[in-house]
Motif scaffolding. Structure first.
Motif, PDB file in Angstrom:
ATOM      1  N   GLY A 115       0.809  -1.206   0.000  1.00 52.24           N
ATOM      2  CA  GLY A 115       0.000   0.000   0.000  1.00 52.24           C
ATOM      3  C   GLY A 115       0.840   1.252   0.000  1.00 52.24           C
ATOM      4  O   GLY A 115       2.037   1.223  -0.326  1.00 52.24           O
ATOM      5  N   THR A 116       0.220   2.342   0.404  1.00 54.40           N
ATOM      6  CA  THR A 116       0.919   3.621   0.387  1.00 54.40           C
ATOM      7  C   THR A 116       0.454   4.488   1.543  1.00 54.40           C
ATOM      8  O   THR A 116      -0.696   4.384   1.991  1.00 54.40           O
ATOM      9  CB  THR A 116       0.658   4.352  -0.951  1.00 54.40           C
ATOM     10  OG1 THR A 116       1.400   5.569  -0.983  1.00 54.40           O
ATOM     11  CG2 THR A 116      -0.818   4.658  -1.132  1.00 54.40           C
ATOM     12  N   THR A 117       1.354   5.320   2.034  1.00 50.96           N
ATOM     13  CA  THR A 117       1.027   6.296   3.069  1.00 50.96           C
ATOM     14  C   THR A 117       1.369   7.689   2.542  1.00 50.96           C
ATOM     15  O   THR A 117       2.385   7.874   1.862  1.00 50.96           O
ATOM     16  CB  THR A 117       1.821   6.028   4.356  1.00 50.96           C
ATOM     17  OG1 THR A 117       3.231   6.058   4.066  1.00 50.96           O
ATOM     18  CG2 THR A 117       1.465   4.664   4.951  1.00 50.96           C
ATOM     19  N   TYR A 410     -11.978   4.812   8.907  1.00 51.71           N
ATOM     20  CA  TYR A 410     -11.510   3.726   8.048  1.00 51.71           C
ATOM     21  C   TYR A 410     -12.664   3.098   7.269  1.00 51.71           C
ATOM     22  O   TYR A 410     -13.810   3.036   7.735  1.00 51.71           O
ATOM     23  CB  TYR A 410     -10.862   2.606   8.860  1.00 51.71           C
ATOM     24  CG  TYR A 410      -9.705   3.029   9.740  1.00 51.71           C
ATOM     25  CD1 TYR A 410      -8.921   4.144   9.447  1.00 51.71           C
ATOM     26  CD2 TYR A 410      -9.374   2.287  10.872  1.00 51.71           C
ATOM     27  CE1 TYR A 410      -7.853   4.514  10.246  1.00 51.71           C
ATOM     28  CE2 TYR A 410      -8.302   2.647  11.683  1.00 51.71           C
ATOM     29  CZ  TYR A 410      -7.564   3.768  11.365  1.00 51.71           C
ATOM     30  OH  TYR A 410      -6.510   4.132  12.164  1.00 51.71           O
ATOM     31  N   SER A 412     -13.250  -0.594   4.802  1.00 52.06           N
ATOM     32  CA  SER A 412     -12.649  -1.868   4.407  1.00 52.06           C
ATOM     33  C   SER A 412     -13.576  -2.610   3.452  1.00 52.06           C
ATOM     34  O   SER A 412     -14.782  -2.738   3.709  1.00 52.06           O
ATOM     35  CB  SER A 412     -12.397  -2.737   5.646  1.00 52.06           C
ATOM     36  OG  SER A 412     -11.769  -3.959   5.298  1.00 52.06           O
ATOM     37  N   VAL A 425      -9.030  -4.578   0.981  1.00 49.30           N
ATOM     38  CA  VAL A 425      -8.580  -3.246   0.593  1.00 49.30           C
ATOM     39  C   VAL A 425      -9.062  -2.276   1.672  1.00 49.30           C
ATOM     40  O   VAL A 425     -10.262  -2.204   1.951  1.00 49.30           O
ATOM     41  CB  VAL A 425      -9.117  -2.825  -0.786  1.00 49.30           C
ATOM     42  CG1 VAL A 425      -8.629  -1.420  -1.138  1.00 49.30           C
ATOM     43  CG2 VAL A 425      -8.704  -3.828  -1.858  1.00 49.30           C
ATOM     44  N   ASN A 426      -8.123  -1.546   2.276  1.00 50.49           N
ATOM     45  CA  ASN A 426      -8.438  -0.597   3.354  1.00 50.49           C
ATOM     46  C   ASN A 426      -8.054   0.819   2.954  1.00 50.49           C
ATOM     47  O   ASN A 426      -7.040   1.037   2.272  1.00 50.49           O
ATOM     48  CB  ASN A 426      -7.674  -0.944   4.627  1.00 50.49           C
ATOM     49  CG  ASN A 426      -8.149  -2.214   5.307  1.00 50.49           C
ATOM     50  OD1 ASN A 426      -7.611  -2.611   6.330  1.00 50.49           O
ATOM     51  ND2 ASN A 426      -9.144  -2.887   4.745  1.00 50.49           N
ATOM     52  N   TYR A 427      -8.874   1.747   3.401  1.00 51.90           N
ATOM     53  CA  TYR A 427      -8.520   3.170   3.291  1.00 51.90           C
ATOM     54  C   TYR A 427      -8.681   3.808   4.670  1.00 51.90           C
ATOM     55  O   TYR A 427      -9.641   3.520   5.391  1.00 51.90           O
ATOM     56  CB  TYR A 427      -9.403   3.908   2.289  1.00 51.90           C
ATOM     57  CG  TYR A 427      -9.250   5.412   2.391  1.00 51.90           C
ATOM     58  CD1 TYR A 427      -8.095   6.043   1.909  1.00 51.90           C
ATOM     59  CD2 TYR A 427     -10.224   6.189   3.017  1.00 51.90           C
ATOM     60  CE1 TYR A 427      -7.932   7.414   2.021  1.00 51.90           C
ATOM     61  CE2 TYR A 427     -10.076   7.565   3.138  1.00 51.90           C
ATOM     62  CZ  TYR A 427      -8.923   8.173   2.644  1.00 51.90           C
ATOM     63  OH  TYR A 427      -8.747   9.527   2.768  1.00 51.90           O
ATOM     64  N   GLY A 428      -7.733   4.670   5.023  1.00 48.84           N
ATOM     65  CA  GLY A 428      -7.811   5.357   6.304  1.00 48.84           C
ATOM     66  C   GLY A 428      -7.474   6.828   6.187  1.00 48.84           C
ATOM     67  O   GLY A 428      -6.496   7.202   5.539  1.00 48.84           O
ATOM     68  N   ARG A 429      -8.302   7.641   6.811  1.00 48.09           N
ATOM     69  CA  ARG A 429      -8.021   9.070   6.978  1.00 48.09           C
ATOM     70  C   ARG A 429      -7.788   9.293   8.463  1.00 48.09           C
ATOM     71  O   ARG A 429      -8.678   9.059   9.290  1.00 48.09           O
ATOM     72  CB  ARG A 429      -9.206   9.895   6.506  1.00 48.09           C
ATOM     73  CG  ARG A 429      -9.113  11.390   6.799  1.00 48.09           C
ATOM     74  CD  ARG A 429      -8.100  12.071   5.894  1.00 48.09           C
ATOM     75  NE  ARG A 429      -8.086  13.513   6.117  1.00 48.09           N
ATOM     76  CZ  ARG A 429      -7.396  14.377   5.387  1.00 48.09           C
ATOM     77  NH1 ARG A 429      -6.655  13.937   4.363  1.00 48.09           N
ATOM     78  NH2 ARG A 429      -7.426  15.663   5.646  1.00 48.09           N
ATOM     79  N   ASP A 449      -3.167  10.151   5.039  1.00 52.33           N
ATOM     80  CA  ASP A 449      -4.019   9.227   4.287  1.00 52.33           C
ATOM     81  C   ASP A 449      -3.248   7.932   4.038  1.00 52.33           C
ATOM     82  O   ASP A 449      -2.052   7.962   3.705  1.00 52.33           O
ATOM     83  CB  ASP A 449      -4.440   9.840   2.962  1.00 52.33           C
ATOM     84  CG  ASP A 449      -5.351  11.042   3.145  1.00 52.33           C
ATOM     85  OD1 ASP A 449      -6.523  10.836   3.497  1.00 52.33           O
ATOM     86  OD2 ASP A 449      -4.873  12.184   2.954  1.00 52.33           O
ATOM     87  N   VAL A 451      -3.582   3.815   2.322  1.00 47.72           N
ATOM     88  CA  VAL A 451      -4.267   2.759   1.583  1.00 47.72           C
ATOM     89  C   VAL A 451      -3.468   1.467   1.782  1.00 47.72           C
ATOM     90  O   VAL A 451      -2.237   1.463   1.625  1.00 47.72           O
ATOM     91  CB  VAL A 451      -4.380   3.078   0.081  1.00 47.72           C
ATOM     92  CG1 VAL A 451      -4.983   1.891  -0.672  1.00 47.72           C
ATOM     93  CG2 VAL A 451      -5.226   4.322  -0.145  1.00 47.72           C
TER      94      VAL A 451
END
Length: 459
Positions: A115-117, A410, A412, A425-429, A449, A451
Motif C-alpha cells: 500500500g501507500t502512506t 476507516y 474496508s 482493501v483498506n482506506y484510512g483518513r 491518508d 491505503v
C-alpha cells in the motif's frame, strides 16, 4: 474339501510309481508302499485339522491375529496386537486421529501486505509505497489421551523463526487449563485471529498498549452463554530473560443468542508489575504495519505498574454486525512522580459491517471466527463480499505527557472467494491533534491518508 484334495494329490503321486513298477515288485513291497502312503495321508489330515482349529480361533480374536508354523504339526496360537486404526482427514490440511485419542493437524497462514502512506511534507518522514510479508506462520495442534492438548506455532515473517504460540492444555468438564506462551485476556479485537479481522491491522490501542502473547498459566471456564478467563503471565519469549515483569489478566463474556441475533458483552482487567527497566512507551503507526513511522509516541515514561480496564460489545444480526470497545490504560509512575501525576490513556473503536452476499459473520468462544461463503468461487458463486466502516480513537496525552491524539476514519472492502482465501482493501483518513512531532511551522494538528491491500491464504 481340503481333506479330499490332499488325499487325491497324495494318492495320485504315489500311484504313478506303483503302476510303473508293478511288474517288477512283488506283493510284499506293494503292501509296504501302500502302508507308507496311508501313514502320510493320516499325518496330513491331522495337520489340516490343526490348521482349521487355528483359523476358527483367529476369527474369535477381537484385537489380534494368530501366527502359526505350517511345518509344526501342533502349532500354538499366539495373539499379536494390531495398531489402532487411524482416521485421516483431508480438509484444508491433512489431519490424523487415532482411536486412543491422539490427533495431529498442521495449520498455517500467509499474509502479504502492500500500500501507500501520504504524510505531511513538513514532517520529513519517508512515505509512499510500502510492502511486506506480514505473517508466515506454520504450526501443529492436536489432542493427547487423558484430556490433554498441544499447540505450537512459529512465525517466519521477520526472517527469523519466532514462536507465537507454544502451549499444553488440559480439559476437564467445562474448564480448560493452559500453560505456555499464549494470548492474555485483553480485548475482543486482540483475541480475534488476524485471519478474521475487519481491517489489515487491529484497533490502534491494542498495539499501542503492548498487547501480546506472554508465557503464563491460565484457566478458562465456559458454561452456556458465560465465559470466564483468567491467568498469570510473565513476558514474551523474546523478552526473556532480560525482563521479568509479572501480570494478571482476567476477562468475562456474556454471549446470548436472542432470536436470530448473536450478542456479546464483556469486560477485562489487566495488571502488570514492571520489573525490567521500570519504564513504558506507548506509540502507534498510521493503520498499516509496513511503515515504520509512528506519529503518536509518549516516549519512555518511568513506571512501576500499569493497570488496564476494558469494555466490549458486539452484535451479529444476519449479514449485519456491530462491534465496539473502550480501553483505559493507567500507569503508576516511579517515586519521582506524585500520584496526582499518574496518567491514564484511552483507546477504542466502533465499527459496522455488512455482507453484500448475505453471509453471517462467524462467532465462537467469545470472539469472531471464520465466515464461510454461501457460494464460493469454483462452485458457481463469487464468494463473500463485505463492507466495514470504523471509527478508531487513540489518546496518548495526559498528565503532562504529550503522546498525541488520533482520530481514524476507516473503510474496508473484504472479498472471501473461498473458505481459506481472503483479499482486503483498506482506506484510512487519520486526523492528529497535539502530535509529538510538529510541522516546521510548529503546528501539531494535521492529517495523513493511508491505503493498504492484503492477500491471504490459510489452512
Amino acid at each position: 474339501m481340503c481333506r479330499m484334495l490332499l488325499t487325491s494329490l497324495v494318492a495320485t503321486t504315489m500311484l504313478i510309481p506303483v503302476a510303473a513298477t508293478a511288474q517288477d515288485e512283488d506283493l510284499s513291497a506293494m503292501r509296504d508302499q501302500i502302508a507308507a502312503m496311508q501313514a502320510e495321508i493320516a499325518r496330513l489330515q491331522t495337520k489340516v485339522e490343526n490348521l482349521e482349529q487355528q483359523r476358527q480361533s483367529a476369527e474369535r480374536q477381537p484385537n489380534g491375529l494368530v501366527v502359526v508354523d505350517a511345518l509344526d504339526p501342533a502349532p500354538v496360537a499366539q495373539a499379536v496386537p494390531i495398531s489402532p486404526s487411524t482416521d485421516l482427514g483431508f480438509g484444508a490440511a491433512l489431519s490424523a486421529e487415532t482411536e486412543e485419542g491422539w490427533s495431529f493437524k498442521p495449520f498455517g497462514r500467509l499474509q502479504f501486505d502492500a500500500g501507500t502512506t501520504a504524510l505531511p511534507d513538513g514532517l520529513a518522514l519517508a512515505d509512499g509505497y510500502g510492502s511486506e510479508l506480514r505473517r508466515i506462520r506454520l504450526g501443529v495442534a492436536g489432542d493427547m489421551p487423558g484430556g490433554f492438548g498441544y499447540k505450537l506455532e512459529v512465525d517466519f515473517a521477520g526472517g527469523d523463526a519466532e514462536i507465537t504460540d507454544a502451549i499444553l492444555t488440559y480439559e476437564t468438564g467445562a474448564a480448560e487449563l493452559t500453560v505456555g506462551q499464549h494470548n492474555n485476556f485483553q480485548s475482543l479485537e486482540e483475541l480475534t485471529s488476524s485471519r478474521f479481522s475487519s481491517f489489515i491491522e487491529r484497533a490502534a490501542f491494542t498495539d499501542a498498549f503492548g498487547f501480546e502473547r506472554r508465557l503464563g498459566l491460565s484457566v478458562q471456564y465456559g458454561v452456556g452463554d458465560v465465559l470466564v478467563q483468567a491467568g498469570v503471565f510473565g513476558d514474551n519469549f523474546d523478552d526473556l530473560p532480560d525482563s521479568n515483569s509479572r501480570s494478571f489478566d482476567a476477562r468475562a463474556v456474556y454471549a446470548p443468542q436472542i432470536g436470530g441475533a448473536q450478542l456479546h458483552v464483556g469486560g477485562s482487567l489487566h495488571f502488570t508489575e514492571l520489573n525490567g527497566d521500570d519504564s513504558v512507551r506507548y506509540r502507534q503507526r498510521p493503520l498499516v504495519h509496513f511503515t515504520s513511522n509512528r506519529l503518536l509516541d509518549t516516549g519512555n515514561v518511568g513506571a512501576d505498574r500499569e493497570f488496564g480496564t476494558g469494555l466490549e460489545a458486539a452484535a451479529i444480526l444476519g449479514p449485519l454486525h456491530f462491534a465496539g470497545e473502550a480501553f483505559w490504560q493507567s500507569i503508576d509512575q516511579s517515586d519521582t512522580f506524585t500520584a496526582a501525576d499518574d496518567p491514564t490513556f484511552f483507546g477504542g473503536y466502533a465499527e459496522i459491517g455488512y455482507f453484500l452476499t448475505g453471509e453471517r459473520r462467524g462467532y465462537k468462544g467469545g470472539k469472531f471466527d471464520r465466515t464461510q461463503p454461501l457460494a464460493p468461487v469454483g462452485e458457481g458463486g463469487i464468494g463473500a463480499v463485505q463492507l466495514v466502516a470504523r471509527y478508531d480513537r487513540l489518546d496518548l496525552s495526559d498528565a503532562g505527557i504529550t503522546g498525541g491524539i488520533q482520530n481514524g476514519f476507516y473503510g474496508s472492502l473484504i472479498w472471501v472467494p473461498t473458505d481459506y482465501t481472503r483479499l482486503m482493501v483498506n482506506y484510512g483518513r487519520l486526523d492528529y491533534h497535539d502530535a509529538p512531532r510538529p510541522l516546521p511551522s510548529g503546528e501539531r494538528d494535521y492529517a495523513a491518508d493511508v491505503v493498504g491491500v492484503r492477500a491471504q491464504v490459510d489452512f
